[in-house]
Structure formats: C-alpha cells, structure tokens
Design a protein around this motif. Structure first.
Motif, PDB file in Angstrom:
ATOM      1  N   GLN A 331     -41.683  96.060  66.455  1.00 54.99           N
ATOM      2  CA  GLN A 331     -42.924  96.723  67.646  1.00 54.99           C
ATOM      3  C   GLN A 331     -43.532  96.937  68.125  1.00 54.99           C
ATOM      4  O   GLN A 331     -44.257  97.415  68.308  1.00 54.99           O
ATOM      5  N   CYS A 332     -42.041  98.057  68.758  1.00 55.58           N
ATOM      6  CA  CYS A 332     -42.913  99.034  69.110  1.00 55.58           C
ATOM      7  C   CYS A 332     -43.760 100.425  68.475  1.00 55.58           C
ATOM      8  O   CYS A 332     -43.220 100.602  67.295  1.00 55.58           O
ATOM      9  N   LYS A 333     -44.756 100.937  68.614  1.00 58.51           N
ATOM     10  CA  LYS A 333     -46.288 101.609  68.120  1.00 58.51           C
ATOM     11  C   LYS A 333     -45.386 103.087  67.579  1.00 58.51           C
ATOM     12  O   LYS A 333     -45.354 103.521  66.618  1.00 58.51           O
ATOM     13  N   VAL A 334     -44.055 103.596  67.749  1.00 59.98           N
ATOM     14  CA  VAL A 334     -43.434 104.839  67.095  1.00 59.98           C
ATOM     15  C   VAL A 334     -42.029 104.049  66.764  1.00 59.98           C
ATOM     16  O   VAL A 334     -41.631 105.116  66.133  1.00 59.98           O
ATOM     17  N   PHE A 335     -41.218 103.539  66.867  1.00 65.21           N
ATOM     18  CA  PHE A 335     -40.446 102.829  65.832  1.00 65.21           C
ATOM     19  C   PHE A 335     -40.711 103.620  64.439  1.00 65.21           C
ATOM     20  O   PHE A 335     -41.389 103.287  63.657  1.00 65.21           O
ATOM     21  N   THR A 337     -41.425 106.222  63.120  1.00 69.09           N
ATOM     22  CA  THR A 337     -42.588 107.280  62.521  1.00 69.09           C
ATOM     23  C   THR A 337     -41.551 108.248  63.644  1.00 69.09           C
ATOM     24  O   THR A 337     -40.758 109.307  63.103  1.00 69.09           O
ATOM     25  N   ALA A 338     -42.431 108.333  64.343  1.00 72.88           N
ATOM     26  CA  ALA A 338     -42.111 109.516  65.643  1.00 72.88           C
ATOM     27  C   ALA A 338     -41.006 109.245  66.074  1.00 72.88           C
ATOM     28  O   ALA A 338     -40.460 110.365  66.910  1.00 72.88           O
ATOM     29  N   CYS A 339     -40.373 108.170  66.478  1.00 68.17           N
ATOM     30  CA  CYS A 339     -38.990 107.461  66.887  1.00 68.17           C
ATOM     31  C   CYS A 339     -37.456 107.411  65.612  1.00 68.17           C
ATOM     32  O   CYS A 339     -37.601 106.341  65.457  1.00 68.17           O
ATOM     33  N   THR A 340     -36.985 108.809  65.442  1.00 68.72           N
ATOM     34  CA  THR A 340     -36.101 108.018  65.092  1.00 68.72           C
ATOM     35  C   THR A 340     -34.935 107.703  65.320  1.00 68.72           C
ATOM     36  O   THR A 340     -34.764 109.047  66.774  1.00 68.72           O
ATOM     37  N   PRO A 341     -33.323 108.147  65.196  1.00 68.17           N
ATOM     38  CA  PRO A 341     -31.799 108.147  64.992  1.00 68.17           C
ATOM     39  C   PRO A 341     -32.189 110.210  65.520  1.00 68.17           C
ATOM     40  O   PRO A 341     -31.556 110.359  66.355  1.00 68.17           O
ATOM     41  N   MET A 349     -33.108 103.689  70.680  1.00 67.13           N
ATOM     42  CA  MET A 349     -32.809 104.706  69.163  1.00 67.13           C
ATOM     43  C   MET A 349     -30.972 105.432  69.613  1.00 67.13           C
ATOM     44  O   MET A 349     -30.852 105.971  68.160  1.00 67.13           O
ATOM     45  N   VAL A 350     -30.878 106.230  70.848  1.00 65.82           N
ATOM     46  CA  VAL A 350     -30.176 106.914  70.465  1.00 65.82           C
ATOM     47  C   VAL A 350     -28.413 106.421  70.685  1.00 65.82           C
ATOM     48  O   VAL A 350     -27.530 106.353  69.707  1.00 65.82           O
ATOM     49  N   SER A 351     -28.310 105.115  71.841  1.00 65.77           N
ATOM     50  CA  SER A 351     -27.395 104.913  71.857  1.00 65.77           C
ATOM     51  C   SER A 351     -26.436 103.997  70.375  1.00 65.77           C
ATOM     52  O   SER A 351     -27.366 103.335  69.837  1.00 65.77           O
ATOM     53  N   SER A 352     -25.461 103.876  70.247  1.00 63.25           N
ATOM     54  CA  SER A 352     -24.660 103.368  69.478  1.00 63.25           C
ATOM     55  C   SER A 352     -25.038 102.053  69.618  1.00 63.25           C
ATOM     56  O   SER A 352     -24.545 100.659  69.129  1.00 63.25           O
ATOM     57  N   GLU A 353     -25.055 101.334  70.307  1.00 69.01           N
ATOM     58  CA  GLU A 353     -25.245 100.116  70.982  1.00 69.01           C
ATOM     59  C   GLU A 353     -27.043  99.385  71.198  1.00 69.01           C
ATOM     60  O   GLU A 353     -27.033  98.659  71.618  1.00 69.01           O
ATOM     61  N   GLY A 354     -27.809 100.720  70.687  1.00 67.06           N
ATOM     62  CA  GLY A 354     -29.122 100.140  71.380  1.00 67.06           C
ATOM     63  C   GLY A 354     -29.457  99.435  70.049  1.00 67.06           C
ATOM     64  O   GLY A 354     -29.069  99.134  69.050  1.00 67.06           O
ATOM     65  N   ALA A 355     -30.527  98.314  70.404  1.00 71.45           N
ATOM     66  CA  ALA A 355     -30.877  97.951  69.525  1.00 71.45           C
ATOM     67  C   ALA A 355     -32.196  98.034  68.705  1.00 71.45           C
ATOM     68  O   ALA A 355     -32.622  98.006  67.080  1.00 71.45           O
ATOM     69  N   CYS A 356     -32.619  99.196  69.174  1.00 70.34           N
ATOM     70  CA  CYS A 356     -33.427 100.608  68.132  1.00 70.34           C
ATOM     71  C   CYS A 356     -32.520 101.020  66.602  1.00 70.34           C
ATOM     72  O   CYS A 356     -33.195 100.603  66.036  1.00 70.34           O
ATOM     73  N   ALA A 357     -31.974 101.193  67.436  1.00 68.92           N
ATOM     74  CA  ALA A 357     -30.638 102.244  66.403  1.00 68.92           C
ATOM     75  C   ALA A 357     -29.697 100.695  65.138  1.00 68.92           C
ATOM     76  O   ALA A 357     -30.210 101.437  64.481  1.00 68.92           O
ATOM     77  N   ALA A 358     -29.944  99.898  66.109  1.00 68.42           N
ATOM     78  CA  ALA A 358     -29.368  98.806  65.242  1.00 68.42           C
ATOM     79  C   ALA A 358     -30.420  98.022  64.326  1.00 68.42           C
ATOM     80  O   ALA A 358     -29.916  98.502  63.049  1.00 68.42           O
ATOM     81  N   TYR A 359     -31.525  98.537  64.074  1.00 60.50           N
ATOM     82  CA  TYR A 359     -32.350  97.924  63.633  1.00 60.50           C
ATOM     83  C   TYR A 359     -32.516  98.860  62.665  1.00 60.50           C
ATOM     84  O   TYR A 359     -32.887  98.859  61.164  1.00 60.50           O
ATOM     85  N   TYR A 360     -32.473 100.474  63.491  1.00 63.04           N
ATOM     86  CA  TYR A 360     -33.153 101.492  62.228  1.00 63.04           C
ATOM     87  C   TYR A 360     -31.840 101.084  60.932  1.00 63.04           C
ATOM     88  O   TYR A 360     -31.757 101.676  60.232  1.00 63.04           O
ATOM     89  N   LYS A 361     -30.540 101.548  61.715  1.00 70.26           N
ATOM     90  CA  LYS A 361     -29.107 101.286  61.012  1.00 70.26           C
ATOM     91  C   LYS A 361     -29.275 100.587  59.741  1.00 70.26           C
ATOM     92  O   LYS A 361     -28.771 100.874  58.380  1.00 70.26           O
ATOM     93  N   TYR A 362     -29.395  99.502  59.899  1.00 71.42           N
ATOM     94  CA  TYR A 362     -28.736  98.396  58.565  1.00 71.42           C
ATOM     95  C   TYR A 362     -30.364  98.258  58.299  1.00 71.42           C
ATOM     96  O   TYR A 362     -30.019  97.301  56.934  1.00 71.42           O
ATOM     97  N   GLY A 363     -31.643  98.465  57.990  1.00 70.40           N
ATOM     98  CA  GLY A 363     -32.530  98.243  57.627  1.00 70.40           C
ATOM     99  C   GLY A 363     -32.939  97.074  57.523  1.00 70.40           C
ATOM    100  O   GLY A 363     -33.599  97.055  56.442  1.00 70.40           O
TER     101      GLY A 363
END
Length: 383
Positions: A331-335, A337-341, A349-363
């Motif tokens: 739901q974040c506006k830049v998830f 797109t502008a914000c990636t690992p 999006m940076v941390s190995s435990e971050g929620a955004c990283a989890a969503y992005y990594k596992y698709g």
C-alpha cells in the motif's frame, strides 16, 4: 534433518489449517493478529502462510525489526563518528545500506570512512586488539536478542583493559514498543504472535501486562511454519473461549523466567534511557538502553561529538505506517517502484527482517492486492 523437517510437514500443516478454519467460523468478526518479530514476517511470506489462512484472519506486521526502527538521526550520528580521524566503525551488514538523511554507511565507506562489517561485537573487539593505534567503535543495535552479546563484549573489554574500544549503543526494548502500539487508537488488534528470539532472553513474564491491562492474548512463537500455524491456532482458541493469556508455543527454547545470565549482564552494563526515538513510532519513554556510568569509557556518545538531531523520514516513504501495522507494504506509494532493495528509500526495504523486503523478495504482494486464495488451496509449504 532433525528439528527442521519436523516443523515443515505438509500433513501437519494441513491439519492445523483445518482446525484454524473451524475456529474462525466461531468468531463473530474478522480477527487482526500482529506478528511482532520481523523474523516471523519473513517466515510467513517465505512459506505462504498468510495465503492459506481463512479470509477472516489478517496478519499485521509489527515493529520487531531492529534495523527498521532505527531513526535517521541515529544513522547520521554513526556516520559522523565514522568520519572522525583515526576511527574504525564496525557494524552488522544490515545497517550498511540503511539511508540516513544524506548518505548511508556504505556510501560513507565508499567516500573514505573506515567502516567494516562484522558478525558479532566480539569481532569488533578483535579489530581493536589488532589496531591499537586506532579508535574502534561498534555500532550496537537490536532488541534484547542482541543486547547481551554487546554487554558481554563490554565486560570483556574492561577485563582485558582495551582502551581503544567503545560502543555507540542503540539497543531498544520490546515491551515499551508493544505498549505504545496498544495505546494507539488507530490500530485495533485482537492478539499477538510474540517474538521468539527476544523471549529467549526476557522470558514470558514481561508480557503479562498485555493480557492483564489490555485484555489481549499473546502466544510466543517459534519461526518454522508449523510454529506459526500452531501459534495462530492457540490464539484463536483463546479468542473463541474468551480468554486472554500469555501462552508459550516456543517452549522448547523459551522459559518463563528467561535467560538469567543474559538478563544479569544487561542489568550490569546498561541503564534505561528516559526516551528514545523510534522510526515510525516517535519518542517512546524508557524504551532504549545506554551504557552504565561504570563503563562510561566504552561509551562512544561520550567519547565523540555527534549531531544528535532528529531527522524526518522521506515524505514519500511510509515505513512508519508499515511499522505500526497501519499499512501493508504494497500500500506504500513507492513500494516496488522508486523503493526497491537496490534503491531503498526506507529501512523496511533494506533489512533482512523488514516487511517490505519480505513482500518484495518472495513476490507474494500481488496476492494481497487481489482476492485471497481459496480456503481449500492445498498446503505445500514450499519457499
């Protein structure tokens, strides 16, 4: 493989899923459960656990990622220390790419600062022994999980009389953070999946206020898929039976009184700060640790001049709302797109435990933007 495969058996997962569905039919309303720890968030997405839960159960991602809750101002302070002449700054790999207000530790390293990635505080102590003419500073952060190792390292440095070593302490406490969440009127939660690693240190007793004062159930959980499914099942049982208790699913490692040796080490080396600034949560009273005056010579905040300024987050980044459980990463506006690992704007999006990283990594984030998968989906538990 003993103690791993046993917690990933599809047949047992399917049995738990069926029991969870039955219990969900007895609930009068949709249920929101927060998993506090970022390690749980990654397991949930790695194994597709949320996708097989009934639609009436929503998992909310909490602020249990230590890198994610680090405010920009403290990153700026660490970078300022690293830019002192004759300083070697050591830290964990997760922190290297976290953006400060102008740069990151990795970029500061590229610009000439001597910043080194280590796997433990003891590694940084060894760097101090190997470089007696340099000032070594360890950028210490994390919840009660990592605070004992920092404490033991300071005790060892004192015992060995290593004078060119200090800590920039940013350890935080999980209980005040949970209390801040429970006091937030915008976040309505029905229960918690409690952090396993932190609880190995502090035990289960400190969580009693959640059930007694706020009348919410909490289950301390392990990190394997069956651990998490069983914890959800235990929470639903409490809700169906109108109970509010602290239960321990992770009893193979977590004891009620915790690890007294670790607790004693923290009490010896640290004192509680009156306030500490958290990304997304703001100032939380008595939520951070600082080095005890007895060990002041190992306190980098006393050795070096730091900016010590509060810095606002990037306007486009919604890490704060994600850490509070108000928004999901997609739901974040830049998830994405502008914000990636590769080009992170926020810490999630940076941390190995971050929620955004989890969503992005596992698709799996696209599944949540559309309709949930059917409840009769076959459980595979394949990462």
């Amino acid at each position: 493989m003993k103690y791993v495969d046993e917690f990933r058996e599809p047949e047992k997962a399917e049995a738990l899923r069926c029991q969870i569905i039955k219990l969900s039919h007895q609930l009068e309303k949709p249920i929101k459960i927060m998993e506090v720890c970022g390690g749980h968030t990654h397991s949930i997405f790695k194994y597709g656990i949320e996708e097989i839960l009934p639609e009436a159960i929503e998992l909310i991602h909490g602020p249990g990622c230590p890198v994610c809750v680090m405010p920009k101002g403290r990153l700026d302070d660490a970078i300022a220390i690293s830019q002192n002449h004759n300083v070697i700054l050591a830290t964990f790999g997760d922190t290297m790419r976290v953006p400060g207000s102008k740069t990151s530790l990795l970029q500061a390293k590229a610009q000439g600062a001597d910043i080194r990635m280590v796997y433990s505080p003891l590694d940084s102590l060894q760097i101090a022994k190997d470089n007696p003419n340099k000032e070594i500073v360890f950028f210490a952060l994390g919840f009660e999980t990592t605070a004992p190792s920092t404490a033991f390292t300071i005790v060892q440095a004192a015992a060995e009389k290593i004078h060119n070593f200090s800590m920039f302490c940013n350890h935080v406490l999980v209980i005040p953070a949970l209390q801040a969440l429970l006091n937030n009127p915008d976040l309505q939660l029905d229960g918690f999946v409690g952090p396993g690693h932190v609880s190995m240190v502090i035990g289960t007793n400190p969580y009693e206020f959640i059930s007694q004062q706020y009348h919410k159930p909490i289950v301390i959980s392990g990190f394997e898929p069956l651990d998490i499914l069983q914890s959800v099942w235990m929470l639903l049982q409490q809700l169906v039976e109108n109970r509010c208790q602290v239960e321990n699913q992770y009893n193979r490692l977590v004891q009620k009184a915790g690890n007294q040796v670790a607790i004693n080490a923290m009490s010896k080396v640290f004192i509680v700060r009156e306030n500490f600034d958290w990304r997304g949560l703001g100032d939380i009273p008595f939520s951070g640790l600082k080095i005890h005056p007895e060990y002041a010579k190992f306190d980098a905040e006393l050795k070096f001049t730091i900016p010590n300024r509060k810095v606002a987050d990037h306007k486009a980044c919604q890490c704060g709302e994600i850490l509070k459980g108000v928004l999901k990463p997609w739901q974040c506006k830049v998830f994405g797109t502008a914000c990636t690992p590769e080009t992170p704007i926020g810490t999630c999006m940076v941390s190995s435990e971050g929620a955004c990283a989890a969503y992005y990594k596992y698709g799996r984030f696209s599944n949540f933007a559309n309709k949930k998968l059917d409840e009769q989906q076959i459980v595979t538990l394949t990462p």
